[in-house]
Design an enzyme around this catalytic site. Structure first.
Site, PDB file in Angstrom:
ATOM      1  N   ASN A  82       0.727  -1.101   0.219  1.00  0.00           N
ATOM      2  CA  ASN A  82       0.168   0.019  -0.057  1.00  0.00           C
ATOM      3  C   ASN A  82       0.795   1.280   0.264  1.00  0.00           C
ATOM      4  O   ASN A  82       0.360   2.250  -0.416  1.00  0.00           O
ATOM      5  CB  ASN A  82      -0.797   0.134   1.283  1.00  0.00           C
ATOM      6  CG  ASN A  82      -1.575   1.299   1.536  1.00  0.00           C
ATOM      7  OD1 ASN A  82      -2.544   1.794   0.875  1.00  0.00           O
ATOM      8  ND2 ASN A  82      -0.911   1.956   2.617  1.00  0.00           N
ATOM      9  N   ALA A  83       2.028   1.194   0.431  1.00  0.00           N
ATOM     10  CA  ALA A  83       2.743   2.392   0.439  1.00  0.00           C
ATOM     11  C   ALA A  83       2.920   2.838  -0.441  1.00  0.00           C
ATOM     12  O   ALA A  83       3.269   2.585  -1.723  1.00  0.00           O
ATOM     13  CB  ALA A  83       4.339   2.077   1.100  1.00  0.00           C
ATOM     14  N   ILE A  85       3.689   7.336  -2.677  1.00  0.00           N
ATOM     15  CA  ILE A  85       4.002   8.775  -2.788  1.00  0.00           C
ATOM     16  C   ILE A  85       3.560   9.277  -4.163  1.00  0.00           C
ATOM     17  O   ILE A  85       3.416   8.616  -5.195  1.00  0.00           O
ATOM     18  CB  ILE A  85       5.269   9.052  -2.420  1.00  0.00           C
ATOM     19  CG1 ILE A  85       6.428   8.503  -3.496  1.00  0.00           C
ATOM     20  CG2 ILE A  85       5.508   8.764  -1.011  1.00  0.00           C
ATOM     21  CD1 ILE A  85       7.655   9.046  -3.364  1.00  0.00           C
ATOM     22  N   ASP A  88       4.238  15.368  -8.213  1.00  0.00           N
ATOM     23  CA  ASP A  88       3.625  15.647  -9.439  1.00  0.00           C
ATOM     24  C   ASP A  88       4.196  16.965 -10.007  1.00  0.00           C
ATOM     25  O   ASP A  88       4.536  17.869  -9.477  1.00  0.00           O
ATOM     26  CB  ASP A  88       2.041  16.117  -8.845  1.00  0.00           C
ATOM     27  CG  ASP A  88       1.271  14.846  -8.715  1.00  0.00           C
ATOM     28  OD1 ASP A  88       1.670  13.559  -8.493  1.00  0.00           O
ATOM     29  OD2 ASP A  88       0.239  15.063  -8.281  1.00  0.00           O
ATOM     30  N   GLN A 141      -3.039  10.601 -15.824  1.00  0.00           N
ATOM     31  CA  GLN A 141      -3.278  11.880 -15.357  1.00  0.00           C
ATOM     32  C   GLN A 141      -2.347  12.937 -15.645  1.00  0.00           C
ATOM     33  O   GLN A 141      -1.309  12.679 -15.693  1.00  0.00           O
ATOM     34  CB  GLN A 141      -3.553  11.712 -13.695  1.00  0.00           C
ATOM     35  CG  GLN A 141      -3.767  12.889 -13.117  1.00  0.00           C
ATOM     36  CD  GLN A 141      -5.162  13.449 -13.336  1.00  0.00           C
ATOM     37  OE1 GLN A 141      -5.266  13.997 -14.635  1.00  0.00           O
ATOM     38  NE2 GLN A 141      -6.151  13.274 -12.783  1.00  0.00           N
ATOM     39  N   TYR A 147       3.800   8.796 -11.616  1.00  0.00           N
ATOM     40  CA  TYR A 147       2.887   7.731 -10.616  1.00  0.00           C
ATOM     41  C   TYR A 147       1.932   6.921 -11.793  1.00  0.00           C
ATOM     42  O   TYR A 147       1.869   5.693 -11.268  1.00  0.00           O
ATOM     43  CB  TYR A 147       1.929   9.043 -10.118  1.00  0.00           C
ATOM     44  CG  TYR A 147       1.138   8.358  -9.016  1.00  0.00           C
ATOM     45  CD1 TYR A 147       1.379   8.205  -7.814  1.00  0.00           C
ATOM     46  CD2 TYR A 147      -0.483   8.201  -9.373  1.00  0.00           C
ATOM     47  CE1 TYR A 147       0.431   7.463  -6.702  1.00  0.00           C
ATOM     48  CE2 TYR A 147      -1.203   7.721  -8.502  1.00  0.00           C
ATOM     49  CZ  TYR A 147      -1.005   7.455  -7.277  1.00  0.00           C
ATOM     50  OH  TYR A 147      -1.795   7.021  -6.112  1.00  0.00           O
ATOM     51  N   PRO A 177      -8.039   2.158  -6.452  1.00  0.00           N
ATOM     52  CA  PRO A 177      -8.911   3.346  -5.831  1.00  0.00           C
ATOM     53  C   PRO A 177      -9.029   4.212  -6.561  1.00  0.00           C
ATOM     54  O   PRO A 177      -8.150   4.933  -7.345  1.00  0.00           O
ATOM     55  CB  PRO A 177      -8.111   3.659  -4.573  1.00  0.00           C
ATOM     56  CG  PRO A 177      -6.914   2.682  -4.191  1.00  0.00           C
ATOM     57  CD  PRO A 177      -6.674   2.258  -5.558  1.00  0.00           C
ATOM     58  N   GLY A 178     -10.238   5.043  -6.560  1.00  0.00           N
ATOM     59  CA  GLY A 178     -10.260   6.344  -6.898  1.00  0.00           C
ATOM     60  C   GLY A 178      -9.883   7.387  -6.119  1.00  0.00           C
ATOM     61  O   GLY A 178      -8.885   6.712  -5.369  1.00  0.00           O
TER      62      GLY A 178
HETATM   63  P1  NDP Z   1      -0.735   8.616   2.872  1.00  0.00           P
HETATM   64  O1  NDP Z   1       0.074   9.666   2.095  1.00  0.00           O
HETATM   65  O2  NDP Z   1      -1.805   9.138   3.509  1.00  0.00           O
HETATM   66  O3  NDP Z   1       0.137   7.452   3.517  1.00  0.00           O
HETATM   67  C1  NDP Z   1       1.252   6.875   2.936  1.00  0.00           C
HETATM   68  C2  NDP Z   1       1.847   5.893   3.899  1.00  0.00           C
HETATM   69  O4  NDP Z   1       2.861   5.350   3.137  1.00  0.00           O
HETATM   70  C3  NDP Z   1       2.345   6.110   5.029  1.00  0.00           C
HETATM   71  O5  NDP Z   1       2.166   5.322   6.094  1.00  0.00           O
HETATM   72  C4  NDP Z   1       3.770   6.392   4.838  1.00  0.00           C
HETATM   73  O6  NDP Z   1       4.936   6.447   5.883  1.00  0.00           O
HETATM   74  C5  NDP Z   1       4.176   5.416   3.840  1.00  0.00           C
HETATM   75  N1  NDP Z   1       5.345   5.533   2.890  1.00  0.00           N
HETATM   76  C6  NDP Z   1       5.490   6.543   2.154  1.00  0.00           C
HETATM   77  N2  NDP Z   1       6.660   6.197   1.468  1.00  0.00           N
HETATM   78  C7  NDP Z   1       7.098   4.958   2.194  1.00  0.00           C
HETATM   79  C8  NDP Z   1       8.567   4.299   2.094  1.00  0.00           C
HETATM   80  N3  NDP Z   1       9.414   4.684   0.958  1.00  0.00           N
HETATM   81  N4  NDP Z   1       8.824   3.489   2.741  1.00  0.00           N
HETATM   82  C9  NDP Z   1       7.648   2.836   3.611  1.00  0.00           C
HETATM   83  N5  NDP Z   1       6.703   3.394   3.548  1.00  0.00           N
HETATM   84  C10 NDP Z   1       6.401   4.529   3.056  1.00  0.00           C
HETATM   85  O7  NDP Z   1      -1.186   7.758   1.478  1.00  0.00           O
HETATM   86  P2  NDP Z   1      -2.640   7.263   1.006  1.00  0.00           P
HETATM   87  O8  NDP Z   1      -3.300   6.636   2.341  1.00  0.00           O
HETATM   88  O9  NDP Z   1      -3.413   8.424   0.386  1.00  0.00           O
HETATM   89  O10 NDP Z   1      -2.314   6.222  -0.052  1.00  0.00           O
HETATM   90  C11 NDP Z   1      -2.012   4.946  -0.015  1.00  0.00           C
HETATM   91  C12 NDP Z   1      -1.942   4.188  -1.076  1.00  0.00           C
HETATM   92  O11 NDP Z   1      -2.979   4.347  -2.111  1.00  0.00           O
HETATM   93  C13 NDP Z   1      -0.984   4.745  -2.111  1.00  0.00           C
HETATM   94  O12 NDP Z   1      -0.050   3.582  -2.772  1.00  0.00           O
HETATM   95  C14 NDP Z   1      -1.494   5.575  -3.042  1.00  0.00           C
HETATM   96  O13 NDP Z   1      -0.688   5.876  -4.019  1.00  0.00           O
HETATM   97  C15 NDP Z   1      -2.764   4.824  -2.925  1.00  0.00           C
HETATM   98  N6  NDP Z   1      -3.711   5.744  -3.859  1.00  0.00           N
HETATM   99  C16 NDP Z   1      -4.440   6.573  -2.954  1.00  0.00           C
HETATM  100  C17 NDP Z   1      -5.480   7.193  -3.249  1.00  0.00           C
HETATM  101  C18 NDP Z   1      -6.006   8.560  -3.042  1.00  0.00           C
HETATM  102  O14 NDP Z   1      -6.992   9.093  -3.308  1.00  0.00           O
HETATM  103  N7  NDP Z   1      -5.448   8.825  -1.425  1.00  0.00           N
HETATM  104  C19 NDP Z   1      -5.932   7.179  -4.814  1.00  0.00           C
HETATM  105  C20 NDP Z   1      -5.412   5.881  -5.425  1.00  0.00           C
HETATM  106  C21 NDP Z   1      -4.503   5.160  -5.139  1.00  0.00           C
HETATM  107  P3  NDP Z   1       5.116   7.929   6.706  1.00  0.00           P
HETATM  108  O15 NDP Z   1       3.887   8.172   7.689  1.00  0.00           O
HETATM  109  O16 NDP Z   1       6.308   7.315   7.584  1.00  0.00           O
HETATM  110  O17 NDP Z   1       5.221   8.945   5.677  1.00  0.00           O
END
Ligand code: NDP
Length: 240
Positions: A82-83, A85, A88, A141, A147, A177-178
């Site tokens: 799930n992780a 970033i 953009d 996008q 991304y 996910p959207g």
């Molecule tokens: P958030 O930015 O809210 O949370 C990201 C999480 O990933 C945090 O726990 C962060 O840790 C961790 N993370 C980031 N980089 C790393 C790394 N290099 N190693 C380990 N952990 C890492 O993201 P979302 O909850 O919004 O998104 C979760 C997933 O869903 C992502 O893959 C995103 O691309 C995908 N997604 C999200 C959408 C959205 O609308 N939100 C839509 C479509 C897909 P820390 O807190 O330490 O930074």
């Protein structure tokens, strides 16, 4: 015996909701994160879910992290990649670093984490892997070549590994996910966000729990015949 699940990026946003849903369903959960110690500790205190800090883009760190989780929580049955970033900008302004950061964190992480758990899953003839892709990996996008390429790559990765895991009881699926209400989307300027929401038939952003619902479905023991699939959870936003 409770199944053991790793959720990468499991301390905030969508990952947090996935970890809590898995815990509530009886899984032993380990959540990973990158660097925000305070958010991770507060998540761990409020949920009782142990947290592990390592960079999912780093192959050796993932091996070591999974070894630690195996020792402290148990052999891994479920992996949720799930992780993720975003960094953009339009391609002509995008730096190589922003390209590379996004590919490493969103796509190479799938290789790194799957590589670290796959032998154990093969030995035990059971595994559930769910990769969190994105609607923007399906549709592309503006301002997101990095991304969109990474997420689209995850969808191909999912289908290929599903074929390799099939004979060993390992399913590999993706969720696309959207737009979901998390820090990632809150970083989008309000005027842009308004236009995004206007294109979602359900008329609102999704909730992290609504993605967690799909993960629970896919990781169930009973979901053994679902593999190589992508579940789109996007409020009906299948076309722009
Ligand atoms: P958030 O930015 O809210 O949370 C990201 C999480 O990933 C945090 O726990 C962060 O840790 C961790 N993370 C980031 N980089 C790393 C790394 N290099 N190693 C380990 N952990 C890492 O993201 P979302 O909850 O919004 O998104 C979760 C997933 O869903 C992502 O893959 C995103 O691309 C995908 N997604 C999200 C959408 C959205 O609308 N939100 C839509 C479509 C897909 P820390 O807190 O330490 O930074």
């Amino acid at each position: 015996m409770a199944r053991v699940a790793i959720v990468t990026g499991g301390t905030r946003g969508i990952g947090e909701a996935i970890g809590v849903a898995l815990r509530d369903a009886g899984y032993k959960v380990a959540a990973t994160y990158a660097g925000r110690d305070e958010a991770a500790q507060s998540f761990s205190r409020s949920t009782g879910i142990p947290v592990f800090k390592f960079d999912v883009g780093d192959f050796a760190a993932c091996k070591a992290g999974v070894q630690r989780i195996t020792k402290e929580v148990g052999p891994v049955d479920v992996l949720v990649n799930n992780a993720g970033i975003t960094r953009d900008s339009t391609l002509h302004k995008m730096t190589y670093e922003h390209w590379d950061d996004v590919i490493r964190t969103n796509l190479s992480s799938c290789f790194n984490m799957c590589h670290a758990v796959i032998d154990g899953m093969r030995d035990r003839n059971f595994g559930r892997i769910v990769n969190i892709g994105s609607i923007n990996g399906q549709a592309g996008q503006y301002g997101q070549v990095n991304y969109a390429a990474a997420k689209s790559g995850m969808h191909g990765f999912t289908k290929a590994l599903a074929q390799e895991g099939a004979a060993k009881g390992i399913t590999v699926n993706a969720i696309a996910p959207g737009y979901i209400d998390t820090d990632m989307v809150r970083a989008v300027p309000p005027n842009v966000l308004e236009k995004i929401v206007a294109r979602i038939p359900v008329g609102r952003l999704g909730k992290p729990e609504e993605i967690a619902r799909g993960v629970l479905f896919l990781v169930a023991d009973e979901a053994a015949f679902i593999t190589g699939s992508t579940l789109s959870i996007n409020g009906g936003q299948h076309m722009y």
